[in-house]
Every structure is written in structure tokens, then in C-alpha cells.
Design a protein around this motif. Sequence first.
Motif, mmCIF file in Angstrom:
data_model
loop_
_atom_site.group_PDB
_atom_site.id
_atom_site.type_symbol
_atom_site.label_atom_id
_atom_site.label_comp_id
_atom_site.label_asym_id
_atom_site.label_seq_id
_atom_site.Cartn_x
_atom_site.Cartn_y
_atom_site.Cartn_z
ATOM 1 N N GLY A 182 0.790 -1.213 0.000
ATOM 2 C CA GLY A 182 0.000 0.000 0.000
ATOM 3 C C GLY A 182 0.820 1.259 0.000
ATOM 4 N N HIS A 183 2.029 1.210 0.562
ATOM 5 C CA HIS A 183 2.900 2.381 0.597
ATOM 6 C C HIS A 183 3.905 2.392 -0.547
ATOM 7 C CE1 HIS A 183 1.977 2.552 5.199
ATOM 8 N NE2 HIS A 183 0.981 3.007 4.455
ATOM 9 N N GLY A 184 3.830 1.394 -1.415
ATOM 10 C CA GLY A 184 4.578 1.417 -2.662
ATOM 11 C C GLY A 184 5.991 0.877 -2.581
ATOM 12 N N ALA A 185 6.678 0.987 -3.712
ATOM 13 C CA ALA A 185 8.077 0.579 -3.863
ATOM 14 C C ALA A 185 8.882 1.828 -4.187
ATOM 15 C CB ALA A 185 8.216 -0.462 -4.972
ATOM 16 N N MET A 186 9.899 2.118 -3.384
ATOM 17 C CA MET A 186 10.622 3.377 -3.490
ATOM 18 C C MET A 186 11.744 3.300 -4.525
ATOM 19 S SD MET A 186 8.823 4.969 -1.370
ATOM 20 C CE MET A 186 7.572 4.430 -0.213
ATOM 21 N N ALA A 187 11.700 4.231 -5.468
ATOM 22 C CA ALA A 187 12.719 4.293 -6.512
ATOM 23 C C ALA A 187 14.049 4.743 -5.934
ATOM 24 C CB ALA A 187 12.283 5.261 -7.612
#
Length: 479
Positions: free
Chosen positions: A233-238
Amino acid sequence: IVDMVVTAGDDGYEARAVDGAVRFRREADGPAWRFTETRVEGRNPLGDTATDRFPTLAAERATPWPTRTQQSYPHAHDQIAQLFDHPAAPDVACLHTAAHNWEDHGGERGEHGSLGIVQVRAPFVLAGAGAAQLGTIPRSCRLVDVAPTVLALLGARPAPGGIGPTGAPRADALLARQDGDVLTELLDVGAAPPEHVVGFLWDGCNANVCYDLAARGEAPNLARLMEAGVTLGHGAMASFPSVTLANRTAILTGAHPGHHGVLHNAWYDRATGEQIITNSPDTWPWAMRSLLPGVETIHQAVHRSWPGARTVSINEMCDRGADYSTFAEMRAGRPLDRPPRADELPFATERFVRPHKDFGTSSRIDHSAMMQAVDAWSGDARPPRFCFVGFALTDAAFHQGGPYSDMAEASVRDTDARLGQVLAAVERAGVADRTAVFVVADHGMEDSNPAVTGDWSTALDACGVPYRDEGYGFVYLDP
């Protein structure tokens, strides 16, 4: 315009904004790094590294163009330090604010490239054989975690002599150079590993927008994957810089840009005095020339673990080791089938595909990618052990219209339909129950303020120091 500038020196690293600065150093802590802040002046620009800021689309839209005190910078210390490990790293990296609209880019509404959370947050969904069925969970990962997680899901062997972030040996490395970690909580450890994995890249897709459209029934194929597997839900950080080629390569190597070699979309090579451009239609097929020695892709790791396995890379620049690759065909001078005209394409929103050139061009590219991917799962050829499919339309639409525009929503619907066609081909191949699927993006996309234009060249010119500003933000002094 300027959020902060970051530099490296003999005593460590510095991040400096108009209202404060922080210096920090790093030390090896086993195979990883430990970061220590050694001096703070005023407000600490890296004081907030939360990964759960603006966790929903409503929260994100409620804080347009977040200021420095509203912003968070996930994994910022590590992201800054890894950049300067590259031999061609800049003297100064200049990060733009959330509001900055790159007038030189044509005034596109959607922007990325910086360290702020909306620009670095990409979606990540994992479903199918071997994936945990957890639904949407309130946590995040990094894009460099994707490759080791996929390889662990498949049951790959450790990489002989593999090294970790510090360059020291890493016994659990599944890739030759591995900065990322296996996300074990996303895997169903009691299940048999999948025989196949297919990954989809939705270039430049804002995670909150993507998840919201799936929840509203506007992206039914993605929603089906989210319901059947696990979504962060908080994503994947680039990785920094949060740009295309640097992070598409990070996804497929498990290494940060400063370690895998594709440093930016464009940078300056001091050793040769040449500008290196990777993110251009003229250079995409040869972008992997910049991979540093000792870096391994998922394709190579799969072949190392399963000699004779077949891997496929569709519309993806990081294709080293793939048995079939769109860009390998181009390098060999073999023509690809030409897609229909933009206004004759299936799964293409007529409202945008006709009047907007980039939307039409990207729709044709993605149609071709869809057909190549369908072919990869059809016919007499063995189903690929690993298949990666890059879709470009979302990036074009989110840039041009901004992440909250009707154009952006249309691009997600069109891309979701194409994803569905590839999944249907996997079904027809009779291996769907033995296949895992993931969906990811290479960076996020943030709405910019059309009133905040210009750049920092005027200030740089006034310093009287010769410089090059490459890739927008990589400043090389006395080049």
C-alpha cells in the motif's frame, strides 16, 4: 525551484537547503551500511524519511506541492550515498521542489526525478503461484528489492561470490551485485515455487492513482491480481535519481544506479569527456553498455540457476541475458512488425489517441509490446521461465496531463486492458496455475505547479565557475 543540493567529500556527505543542512557519514555494518549524522545546521533537510507519508490518493491530493516541512524523503541517506559511488557521479546533485515545472521539458504537468515521496513511490503488486495472499498491506519496499524477491520466489541459487551494498561478500545474494533484500513476507513459503514469472512495468505510474483506479473498477485486471495476491500500500521506493533508465535497471538488477552503472537518463563521463545519453529512442537499444562489470540481471541469474531456461524481455532496455529481446532485435537490424495506426488500435482511448501525439505513439509502442508478449506465451516455444514486459503509455500520459488527469486515468485503463491480453495468453498456454505475476513502475509521478517554472542555470552562471548541468540536476564543475 530548488529543494536541496547534495554533495560528497572526504568526510562524508552533505544535504543543504535554504533553511538548514545536514552532514552524515556511512560505515560498513556487516554487508550493509550504517549512517550517522555528524552535523546539523538549522532544519535537517533529511529529518523526515518516512515511507508512509500521503498513503492514499486523498491524502496525496490534500497536500499539493508539499513544502520541505511537509515532505518526506524515503531512504534518503542511502540514496544520496549510493549515487556518489559511481565513477561519473556529479560534483553537485540538485533536487527540484515538488512544485517545480520543467519549462525546458515543454511544461509537462507530471514530474519526477527528485527524492520526495510522491516522485519515488511506485506501485508493487505480486500475485499467483508462490505469492502470499495478503491483500493490500500498509508497508513499502524499494525497487532494488524486486529482483531478489522474484529470484527467491522462483527458488534461484545464490550467486557465487555475490556482494552486497558495501562491496563485501554477501552469502545470501541471489545476484552478483545485490543492494536489495528478499521480501520474504510476500512469499508463501509453504507453497511450491512457480515455474514461471511474468512482470509488467507501468512506466511512470503514480501508485496511489493506480491503486485507486483498481479499487473503483477502472483497472479490473490489476484489481484481480491485487485481490488474489499482495499489494504494498505504501509502494516501492525508486532509487535516486528517480528517473526511467536508472530505475528500470535497478528493478532488473537489484542494484542502485550508483552501483549498476546506468546513473541517469544523461550524465557526463569525466574520463572520456563525453555526454552519455541512455534515455533516448536513438540510444535505448545500447543503454546496457553502461552496466558496470560484475552486475547481473534477472535474466542472467535465471540462466545461471536453470541452464537452458528461456527468458524474454519485451520493450525493456535492461535486457542483458534475455533469449528474446525487443531491443536485441533492433540491435541486429531485424524489423519488428509495425502496429496499426494509432486511431485503429484496440484498447486505445480515442479521446486522447487522436489529438495527442505522445499518447498515440506510446499506444502503438504498447500494442506492439502486448503482441510480442502474447507471442512469447503462444506457439510451440517453451513458456519462458521469466518474462518482463514494459509498457510506456502511463509515463507519457502522466507527464502530459499530470497524475490526476483524465488522460492519466485513460492510460491506466488502456494499459490494464493490454495486461489482460497477456494474462489471457498465459492462461491459454496452460501454465497460469504455475505462474506468478508482478506489476511495478520505475518511479512515481507528482503534479507540478505550472506557475513554478525556470531552472537554476541563472544562479549557476552568476557563480562564474564553468559547469555542465546534465540530466537536469547533475552539476559537474570545471568539466
